[in-house]
Design an enzyme around this catalytic site. Structure first.
Site, PDB file in Angstrom:
ATOM      1  CG  ASN A  53      -2.008   1.036   1.154  1.00  0.00           C
ATOM      2  OD1 ASN A  53      -1.873   2.005   0.421  1.00  0.00           O
ATOM      3  ND2 ASN A  53      -3.074   0.861   1.906  1.00  0.00           N
ATOM      4  CG  ASP A  54       1.705   3.002   3.689  1.00  0.00           C
ATOM      5  OD1 ASP A  54       0.625   3.497   3.346  1.00  0.00           O
ATOM      6  OD2 ASP A  54       1.923   2.549   4.823  1.00  0.00           O
TER       7      ASP A  54
END
Lengths: 459, 111
Positions: free
Chosen positions: A384-385
């Site tokens: 995600n990040d």
């Protein structure tokens, strides 16, 4: 045999031990010799332990053997049965124990007050401080990664609390050294324990690997300092080598994330929406496994981006199977690994190696980032990040400036994700709302299995 | 430690010698790790975690010289934790590195 010749033998052995440790670490820094490296270092450890039994004037042999047996057998067992995906917190835990051991040695040194010089007592106290912080901090890191502690909590006025507590701890440390009073020593250790907890609690998500590495370096230094106080060259050399190697490793990781180490400790990512944060607009567009499989089947080039979700879902074996099928279908595939994907740098590499993915298919961020624009499909598996474009564009984003994998530049982006929540850092990800992005919900293991099933139908 | 100086007739770690060792060891650690491919970061962190498990040796000496029950208790804890650090660190690192054993082409130039 006189005690002098005893000491000569012991010191010769410690010399060999130091050599084995350094050669072992050196070997561990290349994939070809890495296995040999740990075996050499292991031999060094056995020799160091064995020869220490011959130390003149030793008593309490039964106690030593008992502690040695209990400690090593439990942790040996734990280290053998732990799942590969849980390795990071295991390393954190073992590291904390080393810090605790150094702190306990220091506690005895301080309470005896028989150190051989002012430098020795000072270093001993310093070792006590950083060893204790490493101990309690590592325990918190373990609890967080294990999911015992869930959210990064931030006290009001966190930095002020940190500074006051640190000042109090150092002051009590100085007082403990000067007075040697038992109460002040106890206060010193209690404050240091608390400091480790308070500093680590607010740190969340992507920063954890850097923190574990930092505590690893801390423990190394603490061991080196206690080595000086104990007049033990093996401890000094092993401790300081690990202290400096660990510091460099910490810096390499922090640089890979473009997050200065001080920011990690004092400006943790919390996922709070700061004023001025651009709100993410758009809708999440879902895709079925069947449609996703057809995109992959007819792509020329696919880049797979694994993240912690793959580790949690233990899907690395399935992912390898998926790439085997893609290869049969004539689809070119590559893996793109972000330096901090997972919970430790290289975590993904270890998992992919476990699944027998060839090294030449695995690429670092710098090597592959230009290639996304010529890629038909980027498959994000539980990351995600590390693919959040806000890091490139949104100055108010807490991860602004962190280099990310440019998954959004690919023709199609397929995001495999467990649910609609935000990532570990709690930041919303504009990539998921992109026009070329499709969401494929489910655990990595299940979703990849479905993809494989459909791909086989297409063959 | 006075006891050791007395037993031994000399103190090998006297003053500045130890400081030189600190300095050289620090440079050694820095050098050893400065050219490490990313794939080995985790195993190396784990490996260095194992190496500082040598704190066990210091803990054994401390417990071996312990006189009072208090010192014995703390010394016992030190040996227990140190042994756990060393044994667990080895087990974990060895498992990680065993994955690099296969005959697959090894790309050592990759960073």
């Amino acid at each position: 045999m006189t005690t002098t010749s005893f000491h000569l033998i012991i010191d010769s052995c410690y010399f060999i031990v130091a050599l084995l440790f350094i050669l072992g670490l050196k070997s561990m820094s290349s994939p070809v010799t890495a296995r040999r490296g740990i075996i050499w270092a292991g031999a060094g450890m056995v020799l160091a332990t064995a020869v220490t039994f011959a130390w003149p004037g030793m008593r309490n042999y039964a106690l030593i053997l008992l502690a040695l047996t209990i400690g090593s057998s439990i942790s040996w067992w734990a280290g053998k049965v732990v799942r590969m995906t849980d390795m990071p917190q295991m390393v954190a835990l073992f590291n904390g124990m080393g810090g605790g051991s150094a702190a306990a040695i220091a506690a005895i040194q301080l309470s005896r007050g028989t150190a051989h010089s002012a430098i020795a007592i000072t270093l001993s106290a310093l070792g006590a401080l950083i060893g204790t912080i490493s101990f309690s901090g590592s325990c918190i890191a373990f609890a967080k990664l294990q999911g015992i502690l869930r959210k990064a909590a931030r006290l009001p006025g966190q930095n002020a609390v940190n500074i006051i507590l640190a000042t109090l701890t150092i002051a009590s440390g100085i007082y403990a050294v000067v007075s040697g009073a038992n109460m002040s020593i106890i206060a010193f250790f209690t404050l240091a324990l608390l400091l480790g907890v308070i500093v680590t609690i607010p740190i969340g998500g992507a920063d954890m690997p850097v923190v574990i590495s930092l505590f690893n370096a801390f423990t190394g230094l603490a061991v080196g300092f206690e080595g000086y106080a104990l007049n033990n060259p093996a401890l000094i050399i092993a401790g300081i080598v690990v202290g400096s190697a660990g510091s460099l490793l910490t810096r390499l990781m922090a640089r890979a994330m473009n997050r200065p180490i001080l920011n990690i400790l004092f400006k943790p990512i919390t996922g709070e929406v700061m004023p001025g944060t651009a709100l993410v607009t758009g809708t999440l567009k879902e895709i079925s496994a069947l449609d996703a499989a057809s995109i992959l089947r007819y792509a020329r080039k696919v880049i797979i981006i694994p993240g912690y979700g793959m580790a949690v879902g233990r899907a690395q074996g399935k992912v390898k199977e998926l790439t085997d099928i893609l290869e049969q279908a004539g689809v070119e595939f590559k893996f793109a690994i972000h330096p901090v994907a997972g919970r430790m740098p290289g975590h993904m590499n270890v998992l992919l190696a476990e699944a027998n993915v060839p090294y030449e298919k695995i690429f670092d961020l710098e090597e592959i980032n230009e290639e996304f624009s010529g890629t038909d499909a980027a498959v994000v598996i539980g990351a995600n990040d590390v693919v959040n474009p806000a890091a490139r564009t949104d100055k108010s984003s807490p991860i602004y400036g962190m280099p990310i994998l440019n998954a959004d530049h690919a023709q199609n982006v397929i995001v495999i994700k467990r649910g609609k929540g935000t990532g570990y850092s709690g930041i919303d990800n504009p990539l998921f709302y992109g026009d070329n992005t499709r969401m494929l919900y489910g655990s990595a293991q299940t979703v990849v299995s479905e993809l494989i099933k459909h791909l086989k139908e297409f063959m | 430690m006075k006891a050791r100086e007395r037993l031994w007739g000399y103190n090998s770690m006297e003053g500045f010698v130890a400081l030189y060792i600190f300095m050289l060891a620090a440079f050694t650690g820095y050098e050893v790790i400065s050219r490490v491919p990313v794939i080995l970061h985790t195993p190396l962190m784990s490996g260095s975690n194992f190496v500082h498990g040598v704190v066990l040796v210091g803990a054994m000496v401390v417990l071996g010289e312990a006189q009072t029950p208090f010192e014995q208790a703390i010394g016992f804890l030190a040996v227990l934790l140190g042994a756990a650090n060393a044994a667990g660190g080895y087990a974990v690192t060895e498992r990680m590195l065993s994955m690099f054993r296969s005959e697959r082409k090894q790309d050592t130039t990759k960073r």
